[in-house]
Design an enzyme around this catalytic site. Structure first.
Site, mmCIF file in Angstrom:
data_model
loop_
_atom_site.group_PDB
_atom_site.id
_atom_site.type_symbol
_atom_site.label_atom_id
_atom_site.label_comp_id
_atom_site.label_asym_id
_atom_site.label_seq_id
_atom_site.Cartn_x
_atom_site.Cartn_y
_atom_site.Cartn_z
ATOM 1 C CB CYS A 82 71.059 45.661 -18.814
ATOM 2 S SG CYS A 82 71.291 47.034 -19.954
ATOM 3 C CB THR A 83 71.821 43.150 -14.190
ATOM 4 O OG1 THR A 83 73.034 43.132 -14.957
ATOM 5 C CG2 THR A 83 71.770 41.913 -13.310
#
Length: 266
Positions: free
Chosen positions: A94-95
């Site tokens: 996600c990052t």
């Protein structure tokens, strides 16, 4: 045993279902479709929530975001929009994704597209996570991220797969998968892409699809495989070759049903 499992499952997702405020015809049941697909028997209404198909109006919702309260339809206004979900804050895939989308801010804005992220955590977590994203990706994330800790929007947009319905967090609520919804200015869903939680997305493909949709809407054409801006486009079968030659400067007829014209259309 099955009835006990079903009651337990319903108890887990009931808070998300009760809190959903739908302003579209999808208000019959937030969770009926997901539970039936997963094989659970429920006492929910027999009217199953319709699937989110291409061409339907994107369900509206109200939510807390990193940029304040949002009414989704009002936020979109008359723009294109991309809504994309993430399983959780402070997770590696996600990052990298949020950082990549943030770096492409100018690309999306040049196409008139508003970005809206979603992650299944609260606002305080989002704010701290954005600091990490900016630091790691050397960017300045400026689009809103929805706080969907109760999975209200995740269930509304069916962002949970069958496996994740059993892969629940400490709250007893399923994690979200990686979904992408491209929505046009008329609030119609034009594309849906669903990725497993383990697989990061391709930002170039998201931009390519937006270019294809916008080109098709403006010029009345379709695009072939792997098409990018500037390459030849396809004359739709609904347009006769005679009419195509009147409309376009050149038409290359490979087959009666396969005709190309220049992608540099004015």
């Amino acid at each position: 045993m099955s009835s006990l499992v079903s009651r337990s499952f319903l108890q887990r997702i009931a808070p998300a279902a009760r809190s959903a405020r739908l302003s579209t015809p999808f208000s019959k049941s937030v969770f009926a479709s997901a539970t039936r697909q997963h094989g659970y028997a429920t006492d929910a209404t027999a009217d199953q929530q319709p699937r989110l198909r291409l061409g339907v109006t994107a369900p509206n919702f109200q939510a807390k975001t990193t940029q304040g309260d949002m009414d989704f339809h009002k936020y979109i206004d008359k723009s294109w929009a991309i809504l994309f979900s993430h399983p959780a804050d402070f997770t590696p895939v996600c990052t990298t994704e949020l950082g990549a989308f943030a770096r492409l801010k100018d690309e999306f804005e040049s196409r008139g597209v508003k970005m809206i992220g979603l992650s299944a955590n609260d606002l305080s977590s989002h704010d701290r996570w954005i600091q990490d994203i900016n630091d790691i990706s050397k960017t300045n994330l400026q689009f809103p991220i929805i706080a969907d800790a109760d999975r209200k929007v995740a269930f509304l947009y069916d962002m949970v797969d069958a496996q994740d319905l059993t892969n629940i967090d400490e709250k007893g609520i399923a994690f979200t998968i990686r979904s992408v919804f491209i929505i046009d200015p008329a609030k119609k869903i034009r594309l849906i892409m669903l990725y497993p939680a383990s697989t990061g997305r391709n930002t170039a493909e998201v931009l390519r699809v937006i270019d294809s949709l916008q080109t098709g809407d403006k010029k009345g054409v379709t695009t072939p495989i792997d098409w990018t801006v500037g390459e030849d486009v396809i004359v739709p079968p609904t347009v006769s070759t005679e009419d195509a030659k009147k409309k376009f400067t050149d038409v290359n007829e490979v087959r009666p049903y396969l005709r190309f014209t220049s992608g540099n259309l004015k």
